[in-house]
Scaffold this motif. Structure first.
Motif, short mmCIF file in Angstrom:
data_model
loop_
_atom_site.label_atom_id
_atom_site.label_comp_id
_atom_site.label_asym_id
_atom_site.label_seq_id
_atom_site.Cartn_x
_atom_site.Cartn_y
_atom_site.Cartn_z
N TYR A 1 0.93 -1.18 0.10
CA TYR A 1 0.03 0.08 0.00
C TYR A 1 0.95 1.32 0.10
CZ TYR A 1 1.14 -1.34 4.92
OH TYR A 1 1.66 -1.91 5.97
N SER A 2 0.25 2.13 -0.69
CA SER A 2 0.96 3.58 -0.83
C SER A 2 0.02 4.65 -0.76
CB SER A 2 1.85 3.63 -1.73
OG SER A 2 2.99 2.91 -1.96
N ILE A 3 0.16 5.61 0.23
CA ILE A 3 -1.06 6.67 0.27
C ILE A 3 -0.33 7.88 0.03
CG2 ILE A 3 -2.76 7.48 1.75
CD1 ILE A 3 -2.89 5.10 3.38
N LYS A 4 -1.09 8.96 -0.77
CA LYS A 4 -0.44 10.38 -0.82
C LYS A 4 -0.34 11.01 0.33
CE LYS A 4 -2.84 11.27 -5.38
NZ LYS A 4 -3.83 11.99 -6.07
N PRO A 5 0.46 11.59 0.75
CA PRO A 5 0.76 12.05 2.24
C PRO A 5 -0.61 13.12 2.53
CG PRO A 5 2.82 12.40 0.93
CD PRO A 5 1.87 11.94 0.00
N THR A 6 -0.99 13.68 1.60
CA THR A 6 -2.33 14.46 2.27
C THR A 6 -3.43 13.53 2.90
OG1 THR A 6 -3.21 14.52 -0.04
CG2 THR A 6 -1.96 16.48 0.64
N PHE A 7 -3.39 12.22 2.44
CA PHE A 7 -4.41 11.32 3.10
C PHE A 7 -4.10 10.59 4.20
CE2 PHE A 7 -5.75 12.69 -1.18
CZ PHE A 7 -7.41 12.84 -0.94
N TRP A 8 -2.77 10.90 4.78
CA TRP A 8 -2.24 10.20 6.00
C TRP A 8 -3.16 10.45 7.41
CZ3 TRP A 8 3.86 11.27 5.40
CH2 TRP A 8 4.39 10.37 4.42
N ARG A 9 -3.13 9.28 8.14
CA ARG A 9 -3.42 9.48 9.18
C ARG A 9 -5.02 9.72 9.49
NH1 ARG A 9 0.92 12.11 9.10
NH2 ARG A 9 2.96 11.72 10.28
N LYS A 10 -5.60 9.04 8.58
CA LYS A 10 -6.91 9.06 8.45
C LYS A 10 -7.76 7.67 8.56
CE LYS A 10 -7.03 13.38 6.07
NZ LYS A 10 -7.71 14.28 5.10
N GLY A 11 -6.77 6.45 8.74
CA GLY A 11 -7.30 5.23 8.87
C GLY A 11 -7.40 4.58 7.29
N TYR A 12 -7.08 5.48 6.50
CA TYR A 12 -7.03 4.61 5.10
C TYR A 12 -6.21 3.40 4.77
CZ TYR A 12 -10.24 8.53 3.57
OH TYR A 12 -11.01 9.42 3.46
N GLY A 13 -4.93 3.71 5.31
CA GLY A 13 -3.89 2.52 4.97
C GLY A 13 -4.45 1.27 5.45
N THR A 14 -4.68 1.18 6.97
CA THR A 14 -5.43 -0.02 7.62
C THR A 14 -6.47 -0.37 6.68
OG1 THR A 14 -4.62 0.84 9.58
CG2 THR A 14 -6.41 -0.74 9.65
N GLU A 15 -7.53 0.35 6.24
CA GLU A 15 -8.73 -0.25 5.37
C GLU A 15 -8.27 -0.63 4.24
OE1 GLU A 15 -12.81 1.83 3.54
OE2 GLU A 15 -11.83 3.07 5.01
N MET A 16 -7.31 -0.22 3.54
CA MET A 16 -6.80 -0.43 2.24
C MET A 16 -6.11 -2.07 2.42
SD MET A 16 -5.04 3.00 0.82
CE MET A 16 -3.80 2.26 0.15
#
Length: 178
Positions: free
Chosen positions: A106-121
């Protein structure tokens, strides 16, 4: 490496806040922002061009190649609320320490960090793999300094398994035991 997946459903998944879909060359300009002011770029393990557009193109071309050859790869992750491409995740066929593995990557754009998206993905990819019995376990290879990704792996029910080297980079392998 595992044999090519033949699961069309892989390319059309959803979780609570996110949709997962095939990438296309039309995603290059949106994904290029991932390569701008991102302190985690050294953790990718493979050199990318300095130009963000070129780096995004190379990344997406790799995924299109994976789709063709493995039947899987990083998927574009779309935030349902905004319709924005916020990241990528997928199951990647790897050989680690001489064993076939599926990496939950998984990789996330920094503006979307710390919102729980990484765990959901990550959870979505692991659950897809488990539901379809693709492998006895699933792993994530993470640079030891990448604290955010280690937390995502732990939130995804993975524990530290062993240290290794991948693409000339030290990694810690987290995984589910199977």
């Amino acid at each position: 490496m595992y044999p090519k997946l033949e699961l069309d459903r892989y390319f059309n998944q959803e979780s609570e806040r996110l949709r997962y879909r095939r990438l296309s060359m039309d995603d290059i300009s949106s994904w290029a922002t991932f390569f701008i002011d991102n302190p985690n770029l050294p953790y990718l393990g493979r050199g990318f061009p300095e130009d963000p557009e070129e780096a995004a193109q190379l990344w997406i071309e790799r995924q299109l190649d994976r789709y063709e050859n493995w039947g899987a790869g990083h998927l574009g992750v779309i935030e349902k609320k905004s319709g924005a491409l916020i990241g990528m995740c997928g199951l990647l066929s790897r050989e680690i320490e001489g064993k076939n593995e599926y990496e939950v990557a998984y990789s996330i754009k920094p503006t979307f960090w710390r919102k729980g998206y990484g765990t959901e993905m990550a959870r979505q990819m692991k659950e897809f793999g488990m539901e379809h019995k693709l492998a006895p376990r699933f792993v994530s290879m993470i640079h030891p300094d990448n604290v955010g990704s280690i937390k995502v792996a732990q939130n995804n029910g993975m524990t530290f398994l062993f240290k290794s080297t991948y693409q000339e980079m030290e990694v810690e392998v987290y995984g589910t035991e199977g």
